[in-house]
Design a protein around this motif. Structure first.
Motif, mmCIF file in Angstrom:
data_model
loop_
_atom_site.group_PDB
_atom_site.id
_atom_site.type_symbol
_atom_site.label_atom_id
_atom_site.label_comp_id
_atom_site.label_asym_id
_atom_site.label_seq_id
_atom_site.Cartn_x
_atom_site.Cartn_y
_atom_site.Cartn_z
ATOM 1 N N LEU A 14 0.850 -1.180 0.000
ATOM 2 C CA LEU A 14 0.000 0.000 0.000
ATOM 3 C C LEU A 14 0.888 1.232 0.000
ATOM 4 O O LEU A 14 1.776 1.360 0.851
ATOM 5 C CB LEU A 14 -0.897 0.002 1.236
ATOM 6 C CG LEU A 14 -1.792 1.233 1.429
ATOM 7 C CD1 LEU A 14 -2.821 1.336 0.302
ATOM 8 C CD2 LEU A 14 -2.489 1.171 2.788
ATOM 9 N N GLU A 15 0.686 2.120 -0.961
ATOM 10 C CA GLU A 15 1.475 3.348 -1.073
ATOM 11 C C GLU A 15 0.550 4.554 -1.041
ATOM 12 O O GLU A 15 -0.497 4.565 -1.705
ATOM 13 C CB GLU A 15 2.301 3.356 -2.355
ATOM 14 C CG GLU A 15 3.370 2.265 -2.408
ATOM 15 C CD GLU A 15 4.266 2.396 -3.616
ATOM 16 O OE1 GLU A 15 4.011 3.303 -4.456
ATOM 17 O OE2 GLU A 15 5.217 1.608 -3.754
ATOM 18 N N VAL A 16 0.939 5.549 -0.282
ATOM 19 C CA VAL A 16 0.148 6.768 -0.135
ATOM 20 C C VAL A 16 1.065 7.975 -0.321
ATOM 21 O O VAL A 16 2.145 8.034 0.282
ATOM 22 C CB VAL A 16 -0.516 6.847 1.256
ATOM 23 C CG1 VAL A 16 -1.394 8.086 1.363
ATOM 24 C CG2 VAL A 16 -1.314 5.576 1.542
ATOM 25 N N ILE A 17 0.651 8.917 -1.137
ATOM 26 C CA ILE A 17 1.389 10.173 -1.322
ATOM 27 C C ILE A 17 0.538 11.281 -0.712
ATOM 28 O O ILE A 17 -0.657 11.409 -1.026
ATOM 29 C CB ILE A 17 1.642 10.478 -2.814
ATOM 30 C CG1 ILE A 17 2.374 9.306 -3.479
ATOM 31 C CG2 ILE A 17 2.447 11.764 -2.954
ATOM 32 C CD1 ILE A 17 3.721 8.996 -2.911
ATOM 33 N N CYS A 18 1.144 12.086 0.155
ATOM 34 C CA CYS A 18 0.368 13.119 0.842
ATOM 35 C C CYS A 18 1.258 14.296 1.204
ATOM 36 O O CYS A 18 2.495 14.217 1.146
ATOM 37 C CB CYS A 18 -0.269 12.560 2.118
ATOM 38 S SG CYS A 18 0.924 12.040 3.367
ATOM 39 N N ASP A 19 0.642 15.418 1.586
ATOM 40 C CA ASP A 19 1.379 16.525 2.162
ATOM 41 C C ASP A 19 1.875 16.101 3.536
ATOM 42 O O ASP A 19 1.186 15.379 4.270
ATOM 43 C CB ASP A 19 0.479 17.755 2.292
ATOM 44 C CG ASP A 19 0.058 18.301 0.931
ATOM 45 O OD1 ASP A 19 0.830 18.137 -0.033
ATOM 46 O OD2 ASP A 19 -1.041 18.864 0.831
ATOM 47 N N GLY A 20 3.064 16.544 3.908
ATOM 48 C CA GLY A 20 3.697 16.078 5.124
ATOM 49 C C GLY A 20 2.864 16.239 6.373
ATOM 50 O O GLY A 20 2.856 15.368 7.252
#
Length: 465
Positions: free
Chosen positions: A362-368
């Motif tokens: 599972l990979e998630v890209i988000c603002d820190g």
């Protein structure tokens, strides 16, 4: 595309200074009050006024507590005086500096109804009540409010950093440590207010090169402590925040202020050149020599950022974990929840794990600043017991929403500017599906018709130019 905020912390930083500076930048006071009114916390009101601080016109944000919740946050005699501890230390939750947020400067030209009566006649014998809250208690207050999901994520991130710092100081864990001062109502209001204002201003990048800090000692709930206090030391160490000694006897950086920077800072270096869009000044409430006592907040844009193809260069956080005992339905649900909570992207990739077991990554890209809140979603909705994270550079091409008239009706599109200045149109999936249902057409027919209409429209604009 979000905005970039530069915080000039040459006079330190605290929670109320940050809120005041963001309000001065243009964050909506009305929306702030509406969101704060939904917090399941009592005994406070807020006042937003104009003051003169070191000759500068600045905004002042003041959390006013009732008699049952009042504390020593603005009491300079208690903070720095040589008073008998027995006169004061009877369970008061004074924030390690702290969301006292810089005690009142007598240059303030507004009148506080309660006048901060922390004087000799105030005798500090009143029955103040300060709940000692856990991280779970504070998160429950935040989650029960009507704040936006992004604002909740920002507030969770700040309190998460505070919990880590306090846990290290007290030999506990973030889950078991009890907040004293930073668990008080005024601290919760300050941190939630910062989150609400950042969300309202659409700030996605926060640049803070360093924090100015004084020296000496200060009284807090745990007794006399050296400046900077342990929570600030731990926050700055963990986040790599540079401290710059200032010629000031006293505390300039509160734990709340340090946590805001630790949780929300996305960069420590200003662009080589930049344009100033707006400036805001937030007043502190303490009077120190050799210190202006204001936090300057600046909305900036890199010089030439309007050029075609320049795009958005920013830092994002990637979260990932490997799962070999999670169903497809569970993965689908967690991805849905992650996207709804503000993730830029979330997906699962089939992998082969140890001993030949099939699984998914599972990979998630988000603002820190959203990472802590999204990690909670992953832990609560999957079987993982560990999550990896890393910061990554992101370069996104400029894009604007648009709509194209097609034989199947109007279809929403995204116009993307390529590095060479050419524009491409990308039909929005959900709008294409709506057109398919509306017209009884196939996906490919609607998709191709939308791209053809977009190409025709661009060619027509080019001929007119």
């Amino acid at each position: 595309m979000g905005k970039t905020l530069y915080l000039d912390c040459s006079s330190g930083i605290s929670g109320d200074m940050t809120v005041a500076a963001l309000l001065d930048l243009g964050a909506s006071e009305q929306r702030l009050r509406e969101a704060l009114s939904s917090l399941p916390a009592h005994g406070f009101d807020v006042a937003v006024t104009r003051v003169r601080k070191s000759g500068l016109d600045a905004c002042d944000f003041d959390v006013r507590l009732d008699a049952a919740h009042e504390n020593h946050d603005h009491d300079m005699a208690w903070l720095y005086g040589h008073l008998d501890a027995s006169d004061h230390e009877h369970g008061h939750a004074h924030d390690h500096a702290h969301d006292h947020e810089h005690a009142h400067d007598h240059e303030h030209e507004h009148e506080h109804a309660h006048n901060h009566e922390h004087s000799a006649e105030h005798d500090h014998a009143h029955h103040h009540h300060h709940a000692h809250r856990s991280l779970a208690d504070v998160c429950a207050i935040i989650d029960a409010s009507a704040m936006s999901e992004r604002a909740k994520g920002l507030a969770h991130a700040v309190f998460g950093k505070l919990a880590e710092a306090e846990a290290k100081a007290h030999g506990a864990t973030p889950e078991t440590v009890m907040f004293h001062e930073v668990g008080a109502v005024d601290s919760i209001v300050d941190i939630c207010s910062v989150a609400i204002c950042l969300d309202d201003l659409d700030v996605t990048e926060v640049i803070v090169p360093s924090l100015a800090e004084g020296h000496g000692t200060i009284r807090c709930a745990h007794g006399i402590m050296p400046v900077p206090v342990p929570a600030v030391v731990n926050l700055c160490q963990a986040a790599g925040i540079a401290l710059v000694p200032a010629p000031v006897t006293g505390e300039l950086v509160t734990p709340t202020g340090a946590a805001i920077v630790a949780a929300l800072r996305t960069g420590s270096v200003l662009p080589a050149s930049y344009a100033i869009e707006r400036v805001g000044y937030g007043a502190g409430k303490r009077a120190y020599e050799n210190c202006s006592g204001v936090l300057r907040a600046v909305l900036i844009a890199p010089a030439g950022s309007d050029d075609a193809g320049d795009g958005d260069r920013s830092t994002v956080t990637k979260l990932e974990c490997d799962l070999d005992d999670c169903t497809g339905e569970a993965l689908s649900r967690v991805i849905e929840l992650l996207m709804a909570a503000g993730a830029r992207e979330a997906h699962a990739t089939p992998i082969v794990m140890k001993k030949g077991r099939p699984g998914h990554q599972l990979e998630v890209i988000c603002d820190g600043e959203l990472a802590p809140a999204l990690e909670r979603i992953i832990f609560e909705n999957t079987t993982t017991i560990g999550i990896r994270s890393m910061d990554m550079r992101r370069h996104a091409l400029p894009r604007t929403p648009d709509g194209i008239e097609t034989p199947y009706g109007r279809v929403a599109t995204k116009l993307v500017v390529m590095p060479n200045g050419h524009v491409r149109a990308y039909p929005e999936y959900s709008s294409v599906i709506e057109a398919c249902v509306r017209a009884g057409a196939s996906f490919q027919d609607v998709f191709r018709a939308t791209q053809a209409a977009a190409d025709a429209a661009r060619n027509g604009d080019a001929r007119e130019a």
